[in-house]
Motif scaffolding. Sequence first.
Motif, PDB file in Angstrom:
ATOM      1  N   ASN A  53       0.849  -1.248  -0.203  1.00  0.00           N
ATOM      2  CA  ASN A  53       0.010   0.064   0.037  1.00  0.00           C
ATOM      3  C   ASN A  53       0.718   1.314   0.043  1.00  0.00           C
ATOM      4  OD1 ASN A  53      -2.444   1.226  -0.073  1.00  0.00           O
ATOM      5  ND2 ASN A  53      -2.791   1.474   2.047  1.00  0.00           N
ATOM      6  N   GLU A  54       1.752   1.139   0.853  1.00  0.00           N
ATOM      7  CA  GLU A  54       2.903   2.398   0.795  1.00  0.00           C
ATOM      8  C   GLU A  54       3.514   2.743  -0.361  1.00  0.00           C
ATOM      9  OE1 GLU A  54       6.492   3.947   3.568  1.00  0.00           O
ATOM     10  OE2 GLU A  54       5.764   1.766   3.678  1.00  0.00           O
ATOM     11  N   HIS A  55       4.084   1.488  -0.894  1.00  0.00           N
ATOM     12  CA  HIS A  55       5.125   1.492  -2.091  1.00  0.00           C
ATOM     13  C   HIS A  55       4.030   1.843  -3.304  1.00  0.00           C
ATOM     14  CE1 HIS A  55       9.268   0.507  -0.967  1.00  0.00           C
ATOM     15  NE2 HIS A  55       8.089  -0.234   0.121  1.00  0.00           N
ATOM     16  N   GLY A  56       2.840   1.296  -3.417  1.00  0.00           N
ATOM     17  CA  GLY A  56       1.967   1.667  -4.691  1.00  0.00           C
ATOM     18  C   GLY A  56       1.414   3.126  -4.649  1.00  0.00           C
ATOM     19  N   LYS A  57       1.077   3.714  -3.234  1.00  0.00           N
ATOM     20  CA  LYS A  57       0.784   5.210  -3.348  1.00  0.00           C
ATOM     21  C   LYS A  57       2.071   6.054  -3.973  1.00  0.00           C
ATOM     22  CE  LYS A  57      -2.400   4.613   0.498  1.00  0.00           C
ATOM     23  NZ  LYS A  57      -2.884   5.074   1.790  1.00  0.00           N
ATOM     24  N   ALA A  58       3.057   5.618  -3.440  1.00  0.00           N
ATOM     25  CA  ALA A  58       4.443   6.373  -3.572  1.00  0.00           C
ATOM     26  C   ALA A  58       4.511   6.477  -5.209  1.00  0.00           C
ATOM     27  CB  ALA A  58       5.480   5.923  -3.207  1.00  0.00           C
ATOM     28  N   VAL A  59       4.350   5.025  -6.056  1.00  0.00           N
ATOM     29  CA  VAL A  59       4.405   4.870  -7.683  1.00  0.00           C
ATOM     30  C   VAL A  59       3.398   5.726  -8.045  1.00  0.00           C
ATOM     31  CG1 VAL A  59       4.322   3.223  -9.249  1.00  0.00           C
ATOM     32  CG2 VAL A  59       5.722   2.684  -7.280  1.00  0.00           C
ATOM     33  N   VAL A  60       2.230   5.726  -7.739  1.00  0.00           N
ATOM     34  CA  VAL A  60       1.318   6.315  -8.525  1.00  0.00           C
ATOM     35  C   VAL A  60       1.295   7.866  -8.384  1.00  0.00           C
ATOM     36  CG1 VAL A  60      -1.286   6.725  -8.442  1.00  0.00           C
ATOM     37  CG2 VAL A  60      -0.416   4.326  -8.489  1.00  0.00           C
ATOM     38  N   ASN A  61       1.685   8.405  -7.172  1.00  0.00           N
ATOM     39  CA  ASN A  61       1.910   9.638  -6.783  1.00  0.00           C
ATOM     40  C   ASN A  61       2.908  10.432  -7.787  1.00  0.00           C
ATOM     41  OD1 ASN A  61       0.006  10.264  -4.922  1.00  0.00           O
ATOM     42  ND2 ASN A  61       1.204   9.620  -3.423  1.00  0.00           N
ATOM     43  N   LEU A  62       4.048   9.484  -7.990  1.00  0.00           N
ATOM     44  CA  LEU A  62       5.078  10.019  -8.789  1.00  0.00           C
ATOM     45  C   LEU A  62       4.779  10.078 -10.168  1.00  0.00           C
ATOM     46  CD1 LEU A  62       8.200  10.616  -9.468  1.00  0.00           C
ATOM     47  CD2 LEU A  62       8.439   8.193  -9.956  1.00  0.00           C
ATOM     48  N   LEU A  68       1.930  15.834 -14.749  1.00  0.00           N
ATOM     49  CA  LEU A  68       1.625  17.029 -14.318  1.00  0.00           C
ATOM     50  C   LEU A  68       2.571  18.008 -14.807  1.00  0.00           C
ATOM     51  CD1 LEU A  68      -0.602  19.218 -13.286  1.00  0.00           C
ATOM     52  CD2 LEU A  68       0.763  18.692 -10.983  1.00  0.00           C
ATOM     53  N   TYR A  69       3.885  17.609 -14.493  1.00  0.00           N
ATOM     54  CA  TYR A  69       4.865  18.292 -15.047  1.00  0.00           C
ATOM     55  C   TYR A  69       5.058  18.438 -16.375  1.00  0.00           C
ATOM     56  CZ  TYR A  69       6.524  17.801  -9.961  1.00  0.00           C
ATOM     57  OH  TYR A  69       6.599  17.976  -8.742  1.00  0.00           O
ATOM     58  N   ILE A  70       4.846  17.357 -17.179  1.00  0.00           N
ATOM     59  CA  ILE A  70       4.770  17.429 -18.623  1.00  0.00           C
ATOM     60  C   ILE A  70       3.740  18.481 -19.149  1.00  0.00           C
ATOM     61  CG2 ILE A  70       4.502  16.007 -20.681  1.00  0.00           C
ATOM     62  CD1 ILE A  70       5.779  13.646 -19.232  1.00  0.00           C
ATOM     63  N   ILE A  71       2.589  18.304 -18.626  1.00  0.00           N
ATOM     64  CA  ILE A  71       1.413  19.187 -19.059  1.00  0.00           C
ATOM     65  C   ILE A  71       1.910  20.635 -18.795  1.00  0.00           C
ATOM     66  CG2 ILE A  71      -0.930  19.935 -18.389  1.00  0.00           C
ATOM     67  CD1 ILE A  71      -1.503  16.948 -18.248  1.00  0.00           C
ATOM     68  N   ILE A  72       2.679  21.041 -17.512  1.00  0.00           N
ATOM     69  CA  ILE A  72       3.131  22.219 -17.426  1.00  0.00           C
ATOM     70  C   ILE A  72       4.211  22.711 -18.326  1.00  0.00           C
ATOM     71  CG2 ILE A  72       3.965  23.957 -15.807  1.00  0.00           C
ATOM     72  CD1 ILE A  72       2.181  22.259 -13.798  1.00  0.00           C
ATOM     73  N   SER A  73       5.037  21.808 -18.694  1.00  0.00           N
ATOM     74  CA  SER A  73       6.288  22.228 -19.322  1.00  0.00           C
ATOM     75  C   SER A  73       5.986  22.504 -20.862  1.00  0.00           C
ATOM     76  CB  SER A  73       7.323  21.492 -18.940  1.00  0.00           C
ATOM     77  OG  SER A  73       6.982  19.944 -19.288  1.00  0.00           O
ATOM     78  N   THR A 116       7.825  14.754  -5.531  1.00  0.00           N
ATOM     79  CA  THR A 116       6.333  14.075  -5.735  1.00  0.00           C
ATOM     80  C   THR A 116       5.253  14.765  -4.992  1.00  0.00           C
ATOM     81  OG1 THR A 116       7.459  11.956  -5.983  1.00  0.00           O
ATOM     82  CG2 THR A 116       5.129  11.908  -5.647  1.00  0.00           C
ATOM     83  N   ILE A 117       4.228  15.219  -5.914  1.00  0.00           N
ATOM     84  CA  ILE A 117       2.985  15.882  -5.083  1.00  0.00           C
ATOM     85  C   ILE A 117       2.102  14.507  -4.352  1.00  0.00           C
ATOM     86  CG2 ILE A 117       0.786  17.058  -5.567  1.00  0.00           C
ATOM     87  CD1 ILE A 117       2.747  18.366  -7.919  1.00  0.00           C
ATOM     88  N   PRO A 118       1.978  14.559  -3.203  1.00  0.00           N
ATOM     89  CA  PRO A 118       1.125  13.543  -2.753  1.00  0.00           C
ATOM     90  C   PRO A 118      -0.356  13.585  -2.925  1.00  0.00           C
ATOM     91  CG  PRO A 118       1.398  15.224  -0.992  1.00  0.00           C
ATOM     92  CD  PRO A 118       2.466  15.618  -2.141  1.00  0.00           C
ATOM     93  N   PHE A 119      -0.779  13.075  -4.169  1.00  0.00           N
ATOM     94  CA  PHE A 119      -2.224  13.198  -4.777  1.00  0.00           C
ATOM     95  C   PHE A 119      -2.997  11.975  -3.862  1.00  0.00           C
ATOM     96  CE2 PHE A 119      -0.037  14.540  -8.554  1.00  0.00           C
ATOM     97  CZ  PHE A 119      -0.742  15.551  -8.839  1.00  0.00           C
ATOM     98  N   ILE A 120      -2.417  10.924  -3.731  1.00  0.00           N
ATOM     99  CA  ILE A 120      -3.217   9.660  -2.930  1.00  0.00           C
ATOM    100  C   ILE A 120      -2.223   9.714  -1.421  1.00  0.00           C
ATOM    101  CG2 ILE A 120      -3.745   7.448  -2.687  1.00  0.00           C
ATOM    102  CD1 ILE A 120      -3.607   7.551  -5.940  1.00  0.00           C
ATOM    103  N   SER A 121      -2.948   9.850  -0.427  1.00  0.00           N
ATOM    104  CA  SER A 121      -2.134   9.801   0.899  1.00  0.00           C
ATOM    105  C   SER A 121      -2.838   8.555   1.570  1.00  0.00           C
ATOM    106  CB  SER A 121      -2.307  11.247   1.613  1.00  0.00           C
ATOM    107  OG  SER A 121      -3.683  11.400   1.908  1.00  0.00           O
TER     108      SER A 121
END
Length: 121
Positions: A53-62, A68-73, A116-121
Amino acid sequence: MHVINQPAAMRTDRSLLVVTHLTQLLSYVIGFGSLIVPLIIWLSTRNTVEDMNEHGKAVVNLQLSIILYIIISIPAILLLGLGILTLIATAILGFVMPIVNAVRANNGESPSYFMTIPFIS
């Protein structure tokens, strides 16, 4: 007497954690799948594999942060080429961090994703 609703025992599977992190590199190999494949692995095994659960959330957040960074850049390319530097930094971040965290997962450590922005916490 048989218990019907007994919760499943959590199992330790570091190799699955490593695979979850390394599947983020699919976008560099086949062009897509870097969000979908880890998301499927995380959602299907988060209740049965220890620390998934911890690793999966980190992967999805990354992966959401990279999108998001690509859309902004992309529009930022028009601003003196600043978007090109952001795209290069995002590509490096998206390649290096899954490898670093796959090693951390293999060693039993928590994931640590830079920027990484924490979208899922």
